[in-house]
Design a protein around this motif. Structure first.
Motif, PDB file in Angstrom:
ATOM      1  N   ALA A   1      14.462 122.151  75.823  1.00  0.00           N
ATOM      2  CA  ALA A   1      14.006 122.513  74.475  1.00  0.00           C
ATOM      3  C   ALA A   1      15.171 122.498  73.499  1.00  0.00           C
ATOM      4  CB  ALA A   1      13.331 123.891  74.490  1.00  0.00           C
ATOM      5  N   LEU A   2      16.319 122.985  73.940  1.00  0.00           N
ATOM      6  CA  LEU A   2      17.508 122.987  73.088  1.00  0.00           C
ATOM      7  C   LEU A   2      17.937 121.562  72.751  1.00  0.00           C
ATOM      8  CD1 LEU A   2      19.777 124.571  71.689  1.00  0.00           C
ATOM      9  CD2 LEU A   2      21.012 124.544  73.879  1.00  0.00           C
ATOM     10  N   THR A   3      17.961 120.697  73.744  1.00  0.00           N
ATOM     11  CA  THR A   3      18.354 119.299  73.518  1.00  0.00           C
ATOM     12  C   THR A   3      17.408 118.609  72.550  1.00  0.00           C
ATOM     13  OG1 THR A   3      19.375 119.143  75.698  1.00  0.00           O
ATOM     14  CG2 THR A   3      18.736 117.064  74.660  1.00  0.00           C
ATOM     15  N   LEU A   4      16.100 118.734  72.777  1.00  0.00           N
ATOM     16  CA  LEU A   4      15.123 118.104  71.883  1.00  0.00           C
ATOM     17  C   LEU A   4      15.232 118.658  70.472  1.00  0.00           C
ATOM     18  CD1 LEU A   4      11.918 117.946  74.136  1.00  0.00           C
ATOM     19  CD2 LEU A   4      13.227 115.995  73.261  1.00  0.00           C
ATOM     20  N   SER A   5      15.431 119.964  70.362  1.00  0.00           N
ATOM     21  CA  SER A   5      15.540 120.580  69.044  1.00  0.00           C
ATOM     22  C   SER A   5      16.795 120.097  68.307  1.00  0.00           C
ATOM     23  CB  SER A   5      15.540 122.101  69.181  1.00  0.00           C
ATOM     24  OG  SER A   5      15.381 122.708  67.931  1.00  0.00           O
ATOM     25  N   LYS A   6      17.911 120.012  69.018  1.00  0.00           N
ATOM     26  CA  LYS A   6      19.144 119.502  68.400  1.00  0.00           C
ATOM     27  C   LYS A   6      18.971 118.058  67.947  1.00  0.00           C
ATOM     28  CE  LYS A   6      22.724 122.183  70.804  1.00  0.00           C
ATOM     29  NZ  LYS A   6      23.806 122.092  71.801  1.00  0.00           N
ATOM     30  N   GLU A   7      18.327 117.239  68.790  1.00  0.00           N
ATOM     31  CA  GLU A   7      18.118 115.825  68.454  1.00  0.00           C
ATOM     32  C   GLU A   7      17.253 115.664  67.215  1.00  0.00           C
ATOM     33  OE1 GLU A   7      16.468 114.134  72.021  1.00  0.00           O
ATOM     34  OE2 GLU A   7      18.413 114.120  73.053  1.00  0.00           O
ATOM     35  N   HIS A   8      16.245 116.509  67.096  1.00  0.00           N
ATOM     36  CA  HIS A   8      15.322 116.370  65.964  1.00  0.00           C
ATOM     37  C   HIS A   8      15.795 117.108  64.715  1.00  0.00           C
ATOM     38  CE1 HIS A   8      11.599 115.691  63.832  1.00  0.00           C
ATOM     39  NE2 HIS A   8      11.570 116.985  63.536  1.00  0.00           N
ATOM     40  N   HIS A   9      16.227 118.345  64.884  1.00  0.00           N
ATOM     41  CA  HIS A   9      16.548 119.195  63.733  1.00  0.00           C
ATOM     42  C   HIS A   9      18.024 119.161  63.338  1.00  0.00           C
ATOM     43  CE1 HIS A   9      12.564 120.906  63.870  1.00  0.00           C
ATOM     44  NE2 HIS A   9      12.736 121.353  65.098  1.00  0.00           N
ATOM     45  N   GLY A  10      18.880 118.775  64.248  1.00  0.00           N
ATOM     46  CA  GLY A  10      20.318 118.834  63.991  1.00  0.00           C
ATOM     47  C   GLY A  10      20.919 120.080  64.621  1.00  0.00           C
ATOM     48  N   LEU A  11      22.244 120.092  64.678  1.00  0.00           N
ATOM     49  CA  LEU A  11      22.961 121.137  65.413  1.00  0.00           C
ATOM     50  C   LEU A  11      22.920 122.510  64.755  1.00  0.00           C
ATOM     51  CD1 LEU A  11      26.106 119.079  66.445  1.00  0.00           C
ATOM     52  CD2 LEU A  11      24.064 119.545  67.796  1.00  0.00           C
ATOM     53  N   LYS A  12      22.649 122.583  63.478  1.00  0.00           N
ATOM     54  CA  LYS A  12      22.752 123.851  62.743  1.00  0.00           C
ATOM     55  C   LYS A  12      21.402 124.403  62.286  1.00  0.00           C
ATOM     56  CE  LYS A  12      27.209 123.914  63.021  1.00  0.00           C
ATOM     57  NZ  LYS A  12      27.843 124.874  63.903  1.00  0.00           N
ATOM     58  N   HIS A  13      20.322 123.965  62.902  1.00  0.00           N
ATOM     59  CA  HIS A  13      18.988 124.414  62.511  1.00  0.00           C
ATOM     60  C   HIS A  13      18.684 125.792  63.107  1.00  0.00           C
ATOM     61  CE1 HIS A  13      14.553 124.450  62.306  1.00  0.00           C
ATOM     62  NE2 HIS A  13      14.727 123.671  61.248  1.00  0.00           N
ATOM     63  N   GLN A  14      17.909 126.566  62.387  1.00  0.00           N
ATOM     64  CA  GLN A  14      17.559 127.923  62.813  1.00  0.00           C
ATOM     65  C   GLN A  14      16.905 127.932  64.192  1.00  0.00           C
ATOM     66  OE1 GLN A  14      15.367 130.156  59.891  1.00  0.00           O
ATOM     67  NE2 GLN A  14      14.760 131.734  61.334  1.00  0.00           N
ATOM     68  N   TYR A  15      16.005 126.999  64.464  1.00  0.00           N
ATOM     69  CA  TYR A  15      15.318 127.005  65.750  1.00  0.00           C
ATOM     70  C   TYR A  15      16.289 126.722  66.897  1.00  0.00           C
ATOM     71  CZ  TYR A  15      11.265 126.885  68.820  1.00  0.00           C
ATOM     72  OH  TYR A  15      10.355 127.174  69.814  1.00  0.00           O
ATOM     73  N   VAL A  16      17.300 125.903  66.646  1.00  0.00           N
ATOM     74  CA  VAL A  16      18.351 125.662  67.647  1.00  0.00           C
ATOM     75  C   VAL A  16      19.030 126.988  67.985  1.00  0.00           C
ATOM     76  CG1 VAL A  16      20.590 124.528  68.046  1.00  0.00           C
ATOM     77  CG2 VAL A  16      18.714 123.241  66.998  1.00  0.00           C
ATOM     78  N   GLY A  17      19.357 127.760  66.972  1.00  0.00           N
ATOM     79  CA  GLY A  17      19.987 129.065  67.182  1.00  0.00           C
ATOM     80  C   GLY A  17      19.101 130.033  67.947  1.00  0.00           C
TER      81      GLY A  17
END
Length: 169
Positions: free
Chosen positions: A91-107
């Motif tokens: 989930a973290l990898t997919l979220s980083k790929e789609h939203h970028g490294l600094k997105h709230q959902y990544v955090g």
């Protein structure tokens, strides 16, 4: 049979329902079951939600992030960290790929992974993941936000077990 389940069965019989909508219905019901602490049944509906999206959009779709994250949390909360970790990391990898490294959902996903590492007494990994989450969320959320307070508690707890305490700037 309870009313919620009967409603889901009616949805299953509805032809041509949008896969995203169907996945959302399964996920929402799984969330409801999780709140009732029916984690085994919730797991089944989270997995149905994921399967519905995967069958239509493939295994790399960003639409999978919520479902994968939620079933990972379900496993974490059931102390099945061996099952939770690969899902939360996916989930973290997919979220980083789609939203970028600094997105709230990544955090948010990082905080949940750090919590799992803490459960496993993997202190350094928990601390590292928590610091990374704070680097993202500390710029987005107010210092009194519940997630920031949770991060600070995590850092305090894992810091007690590491030689080098982490200090937030």
């Amino acid at each position: 049979i309870n009313a919620e389940y009967m409603g889901l069965e009616m949805v299953n019989d509805t032809p041509n329902i949008d896969p995203i909508e169907l996945s959302q219905i399964y996920s929402n019901y799984a969330d409801f079951l999780t709140l009732k602490n029916e984690l085994t049944l919730a797991e089944q509906y989270y997995l149905k939600s994921i399967d519905t999206i995967q069958s239509k959009y493939g295994q790399d779709s960003v639409l999978l992030v919520r479902g994968i994250h939620n079933v990972g949390l379900n496993y974490r909360d059931s102390f099945k960290c061996d099952k939770a970790e690969p899902l939360l990391l996916r989930a973290l990898t997919l979220s980083k790929e789609h939203h970028g490294l600094k997105h709230q959902y990544v955090g948010i996903i990082m905080v949940n992974i750090a919590t799992m590492y803490k459960q496993q007494r993997r202190w350094r990994e928990a601390q590292s993941m928590t610091v990374d989450a704070y680097d993202i969320l500390g710029k987005i959320l107010d210092e009194s936000h519940p997630t920031i307070l949770k991060i600070k508690t995590l850092l305090h707890d894992v810091g007690k077990h590491n030689r080098h305490n982490c200090i937030l700037a």
